[in-house]
Design an enzyme around this catalytic site. Sequence first.
Site, PDB file in Angstrom:
ATOM      1  N   LYS A 184      30.717  64.209  -4.046  1.00 20.15           N
ATOM      2  CA  LYS A 184      31.034  62.967  -4.756  1.00 20.15           C
ATOM      3  C   LYS A 184      31.127  63.309  -6.236  1.00 20.15           C
ATOM      4  CE  LYS A 184      29.578  58.127  -4.949  1.00 20.15           C
ATOM      5  NZ  LYS A 184      28.582  57.160  -4.425  1.00 20.15           N
ATOM      6  N   ASP A 206      23.731  47.056  -1.580  1.00 16.85           N
ATOM      7  CA  ASP A 206      25.193  47.011  -1.396  1.00 16.85           C
ATOM      8  C   ASP A 206      25.562  47.357   0.040  1.00 16.85           C
ATOM      9  OD1 ASP A 206      27.815  46.577  -2.136  1.00 16.85           O
ATOM     10  OD2 ASP A 206      28.117  48.601  -2.919  1.00 16.85           O
TER      11      ASP A 206
END
Length: 286
Positions: free
Chosen positions: A14, A104
């Site tokens: 990432k 989230d």
Amino acid sequence: LGRDLELDRDVAVKLLRGGDEHARVSLVHESQALARLNHPNVVTAYEVVRYDGASYLVMEHVDGGTIRDWLAAAPRSPVAIADVYAQAARGLAAAHLAGLVHRDIKPDNVLVGMDGRARVSDFGLAAYALSQRELAPNMQPAGTLPFIAPEVLAGNPPDHRSDQWSLGASLWASLFGEPPFARGTPGTLAPATTYRIRELPAGIAIPSWVRRTLVRSLDPDPDSRFPSLGRFAAALTPPPRRMRHMPLVVGATVVSAATIALWIGLARSDTPSGPACMPDLEAVWT
């Protein structure tokens, strides 16, 4: 997708493009959150690296996709969908035990490997839920509409119950193809979530235990939801079929009958007053 040459394995990288300090801190926060967890239903973080002004997080590579990708790849039964979310709930339960709130949860933040194992990912918004007092003054509603719990939209701090609501809303969207509430801005969404969810679609065959789990996890009152994500996961597990336990029941009946027959035989074959152990038997088994 990257390759760890020293350990000879695929990894997920990432990478943050650009030098945004807030994004870098968020990435470090995510790596620290993942480092606190060791659970088969949470994606594993290996390291976070800064190189030439950029930062990247090296994680376990999941050779599948998100739940949304998994649903699009082939027809999935409601029981199979419920199982994937039960796995995600177990991963979230481990995060909560470590003092983390995801904040989230949505179908795009749960990965499903080719082996069928679900992993919760993207802990970038994870909060260290050390106490409600510490969270309340500093945290703004964060997440993805319409998967934000109503109490969070109302300004209350997130906790394990709001993660549960988000997981229930994600399950609803995966089963019925739409979220439990209409899309909108926080100002238009919050009043609707305060009162009731959409009616459960009648034309889709959903097991009763899945429906009950959905309704409870999406209750507007956080205290009326499941007390933990572990209980949520248990509620999403199919109840055992009665026939599965029939051999045990028959076996227990046979053993009981044999025991009674033996006792009767001893009573008849010993003395007129019964076997010598009769007082002991009468004390425990009338």
